[in-house]
Design a protein around this motif. Structure first.
Motif, PDB file in Angstrom:
ATOM      1  N   THR A  97     -69.730  34.688 -46.761  1.00 50.17           N
ATOM      2  CA  THR A  97     -68.495  35.526 -46.419  1.00 50.17           C
ATOM      3  C   THR A  97     -68.881  36.532 -45.370  1.00 50.17           C
ATOM      4  O   THR A  97     -70.052  36.793 -45.017  1.00 50.17           O
TER       5      THR A  97
ATOM      6  N   ASP B 107     -68.510  39.678 -45.587  1.00 48.54           N
ATOM      7  CA  ASP B 107     -69.367  40.677 -46.345  1.00 48.54           C
ATOM      8  C   ASP B 107     -70.754  40.352 -46.651  1.00 48.54           C
ATOM      9  O   ASP B 107     -71.783  41.037 -46.249  1.00 48.54           O
ATOM     10  N   GLY B 108     -71.167  39.219 -46.884  1.00 45.77           N
ATOM     11  CA  GLY B 108     -72.170  38.551 -47.184  1.00 45.77           C
ATOM     12  C   GLY B 108     -73.331  38.608 -45.983  1.00 45.77           C
ATOM     13  O   GLY B 108     -74.524  39.102 -45.892  1.00 45.77           O
TER      14      GLY B 108
ATOM     15  N   ARG C 166     -74.204  42.179 -44.968  1.00 42.81           N
ATOM     16  CA  ARG C 166     -75.203  42.750 -46.062  1.00 42.81           C
ATOM     17  C   ARG C 166     -76.761  42.380 -45.690  1.00 42.81           C
ATOM     18  O   ARG C 166     -77.404  42.838 -45.997  1.00 42.81           O
TER      19      ARG C 166
ATOM     20  N   PHE D 293     -80.244  51.661 -50.317  1.00 43.64           N
ATOM     21  CA  PHE D 293     -79.009  52.054 -49.917  1.00 43.64           C
ATOM     22  C   PHE D 293     -78.642  53.564 -50.277  1.00 43.64           C
ATOM     23  O   PHE D 293     -78.274  54.215 -49.421  1.00 43.64           O
TER      24      PHE D 293
ATOM     25  N   ASP E 197     -68.209  48.111 -49.703  1.00 43.14           N
ATOM     26  CA  ASP E 197     -68.939  47.663 -50.871  1.00 43.14           C
ATOM     27  C   ASP E 197     -70.141  47.061 -50.324  1.00 43.14           C
ATOM     28  O   ASP E 197     -71.396  47.253 -50.756  1.00 43.14           O
TER      29      ASP E 197
ATOM     30  N   GLY F 159     -72.945  49.191 -49.236  1.00 44.87           N
ATOM     31  CA  GLY F 159     -73.420  50.496 -49.956  1.00 44.87           C
ATOM     32  C   GLY F 159     -72.776  51.683 -49.620  1.00 44.87           C
ATOM     33  O   GLY F 159     -73.326  52.737 -49.601  1.00 44.87           O
TER      34      GLY F 159
ATOM     35  N   VAL G 203     -69.471  53.119 -50.136  1.00 43.05           N
ATOM     36  CA  VAL G 203     -68.587  53.904 -51.024  1.00 43.05           C
ATOM     37  C   VAL G 203     -69.307  55.374 -51.210  1.00 43.05           C
ATOM     38  O   VAL G 203     -70.504  55.601 -51.790  1.00 43.05           O
TER      39      VAL G 203
END
Lengths: 384, 328
Positions: A23, A25-26, A29, A43, A70, A73, A75
């Protein structure tokens, strides 16, 4: 009040090929975790996050800084998003640097990314219309102007295309690994935007690049090899105005002048050991050598021709393989800064320039109208 | 003669998404008639997430069925749905605490009127399911019907989404006059009251001197100029691309202008005949056929809808050295 020292203590990159298994996101990250791992941090050690990417239309994700919290890290922490078209990766790195230099935050994570496989850059950069010029069609007329003005022979573009792809073979993260790259192969590849052949153009890549930046205390605490951000500069000009010199934009000249002045550099070609320049189309190597005062006007192509910009040359350019070998657009500028940092950290493996102490990272964007550059240094106070 | 347009176009592209280890199974389950939540610590999140929103830690995919019933915790009534909404008739958007989930799902409730918090609702699946959040919707529990869902074949790993934006705006005042002039077969520029430089097409202000320009600064320019830069393009195929054969895009410095018009389309001339320094004149379409609908408030070009072609004037070429610094 002067800026506090800031250093890169961790870098992370993804493999820049199409990543259909991850994704967005992945992907982001993966780079972030590698940078944290390199810095020996987690994080929870990060005070703020600064991300950058090219126009939202490239993947069709609006305000990605919100949905990526998310995965990064972030948030409950400040997260900033920078946007300066193709130069954004370098602008993002510089913005993150200023957050440390100001004393506002101790340790900042910065990430640039693009997942080009989820959209289509030529469509997006053509305003979604048929018959668009895209980036290649926009820059090609200016390249023709450079060639006419400098009287450079046509093989210069082919040389850059081959040299950068040969360097890419030494960089495991590079998207293109063309084992049999050659002048003939470049020259015989399809002509897309005259004079640019297919192999003189950057690929469409997926990928993310991340860096951990910290202050002097952070460098001491982690004990990691730092790349000090000795100087940085950004400049902008309008895309069009009467008398605009598109082949040698004034903002690019002034950005370089400001950068070298800040770093105390008086003879950039001699004092800087190597450079990662944003070269998405082959001819931009000589054009930026001249446009950023690394060569006299009309002389840049001669450095390329003489092999000075090769990995073993007197002034290596794009040791990583450059944008010509990997172009996750929003990450591309950050990769230039990251590679400059890793050169002075001695962390570049097979494409390391022996003994590099001072390296230049550079990006440009829009209609060659946004510029962002930084100097990475092995020493906090180098003797120039 | 054509009418002045209101800018109205839709920019859209079929983007793809890799669904990944958590959203992939979630979407696959929706297609197959089931809603999944994801265990994260001692909570069940729905929709499930790849990363713990509290700590940023990776969440090992541990997906469990939730619903199909749930309780509305808050809602808003959509009285006039748009074409993008899940229902043509008025409906509610609600936060729904599905049975077995600890976080509420935001979704659509098909109901005769506003839905109170505390209302029990039930998932209903659409007949056509593709592995998307829109495969499901909710109704008040009493309205639910029993459904038998046949599962699909392949897991949902890549999804496609036609995402677009419709842009509607008026041409701003100078652009209106510029568009009208094009329909009349004329090219309108503006002369800066401060620098004397002539801009075409103008933005209605001088961006270098930062002064506004008005109708008093309008100047008509000849439809003759000189090629200052160009490239021959072999079209790359992409969504919506209809070009297949090579063509030239050039910038022309109109006589009397201080910056070129760009993106001029050339189909019937080729290098070496076509070159920097070549003198060209505009061959207009007949008045009834002129179309400025491609014009917007930003592009620096003369829309292709107003000219048939640009033809050499037969005058001697301009020395390219005299055009240095004009390339665009």
């Amino acid at each position: 009040m002067s800026a506090l020292p800031c250093a890169v203590i961790g870098t992370g990159q993804t493999k820049y090929k199409r990543r259909r298994e991850l994704t967005l996101d992945g992907l982001v990250r993966e780079a972030a975790l590698r940078a944290l791992d390199d810095a020996g941090l987690e994080f929870t050690d990060i005070d703020a996050v600064v991300i950058g990417k090219a126009p939202d239309a490239l993947e069709g994700v609006m305000m990605p800084e919100l949905s990526l919290c998310d995965a990064l890290g972030a948030v409950g922490k400040p997260i900033h998003r920078v946007h300066t078209a193709g130069s954004v990766g370098a602008s993002t790195a510089i913005t993150a640097t200023t957050l440390v230099e100001s004393g506002m935050y101790d340790t900042v994570l910065t990430v640039g990314y693009e997942k080009q496989s989820e959209g289509n850059a030529t469509w997006a950069l053509s305003g979604g219309k048929s018959g668009g010029q895209g980036a290649g069609g926009t820059f090609a007329p200016w390249i023709r102007e450079y060639i006419a003005r400098s009287k450079a022979p046509e093989h210069i573009g082919w040389l850059v295309a081959v040299k950068d792809r040969q360097n890419a073979l030494l960089n495991p993260y590079a998207h293109l690994h063309i084992e049999d790259i050659s002048i003939e192969k470049v020259r015989e590849s399809p002509m897309l935007w005259d004079p640019l052949h297919f192999l003189e153009s950057c690929p469409s890549s997926d990928g993310a690049a991340a860096m951990v930046l910290t202050n002097e205390a952070g460098v001491k605490r982690t004990g990691k090899t730092p790349a000090w951000v000795l100087a940085h500069a950004k400049r902008t000009e309008f895309s069009m105005f009467p008398g605009r010199d598109t082949t040698r934009p004034q903002a690019g000249v002034e950005c370089a002048e400001a950068l070298y002045k800040k770093a105390g550099i008086t003879n950039p070609r001699e004092q800087i050991d190597c450079a990662e320049l944003y070269v998405p189309f082959s001819w931009y190597e000589p054009m930026w050598l001249e446009g950023h005062l690394l060569a006299e006007e009309g002389e840049g192509w001669k450095l390329t021709d003489a092999g000075d910009t090769a990995l073993d040359g007197s002034f290596p350019v794009n040791m990583s393989g450059g944008v010509l070998s990997s172009n996750p657009i929003g990450a591309s500028g950050m990769i230039r800064c990251l590679e400059a940092a890793d050169q002075v950290r001695g962390a570049c493996g097979e494409h390391q320039v022996e003994g590099a102490k001072l390296a230049l990272g550079h990006a440009y964007g829009g209609a060659a109208q946004y510029f962002a550059m930084w100097i990475a240094s092995a020493e906090l106070n180098p003797e120039l | 003669m054509g009418d002045l347009p209101v800018i109205d176009y839709t920019l859209s592209f079929p983007y793809t998404r890799t669904t990944g280890p958590v959203m992939g199974p979630f979407l696959t389950a929706l297609r197959d008639g089931q809603i999944l939540g994801g265990r994260c610590g001692d909570r069940v999140l729905c929709p499930p997430l790849e990363y713990d929103p509290d700590t940023g830690a990776e969440v090992a995919p541990d997906l469990v069925p939730v619903g199909p019933g749930g309780t509305v915790t808050g809602s808003t009534w959509v009285s006039t749905p748009t074409e993008k909404h899940p229902f043509a008739e008025p409906f509610a958007f609600a936060t729904i605490a599905l049975d077995g989930a600890d976080t509420p799902l935001i979704h659509a409730v098909k109901a005769p009127g506003p839905v109170e918090a505390g209302t029990r609702v039930m998932a209903q699946f659409r007949d056509e399911r593709v592995g998307a959040i829109t495969d499901v919707y909710f109704v008040p529990e009493a309205d639910a019907v029993e459904q038998t869902i046949a599962p699909g074949d392949e897991p949902v790993e890549i999804t496609e989404h036609l995402i677009g934006v419709r842009i509607q705006e008026d041409l701003y005042p100078f652009r209106k006059r510029y568009a009208q002039a094009l329909l009349d077969g004329k090219i309108l520029g503006q002369r800066s009251p401060k620098s004397g430089k002539v801009y075409v097409p103008s933005r209605g202000y001088d961006n270098m001197e930062r002064v506004p320009m008005t109708e008093a600064d309008d100047v008509f320019l000849p439809d003759i100029g000189t090629v200052v830069s160009f490239t021959e393009i072999t079209p790359i195929q992409y969504h919506g691309q209809t070009e297949t054969d090579p063509y030239i895009r050039c910038a022309i410095l109109l006589d009397g202008a201080d910056q070129p018009v760009t993106g001029i389309d050339i189909r019937d001339l080729r290098p070496p005949e076509f070159k920097v320094g070549l003198r060209l004149r505009c061959v207009w379409r007949p008045p009834a056929e002129r179309d400025v609908s491609e014009l917007d408030n930003r592009m620096g070009a003369i829309p292709e809808g107003v000219y048939e072609r640009w033809e050499p004037t037969g005058e001697p070429d301009v020395n390219p050295d005299e055009l240095r610094g004009q390339a665009w």
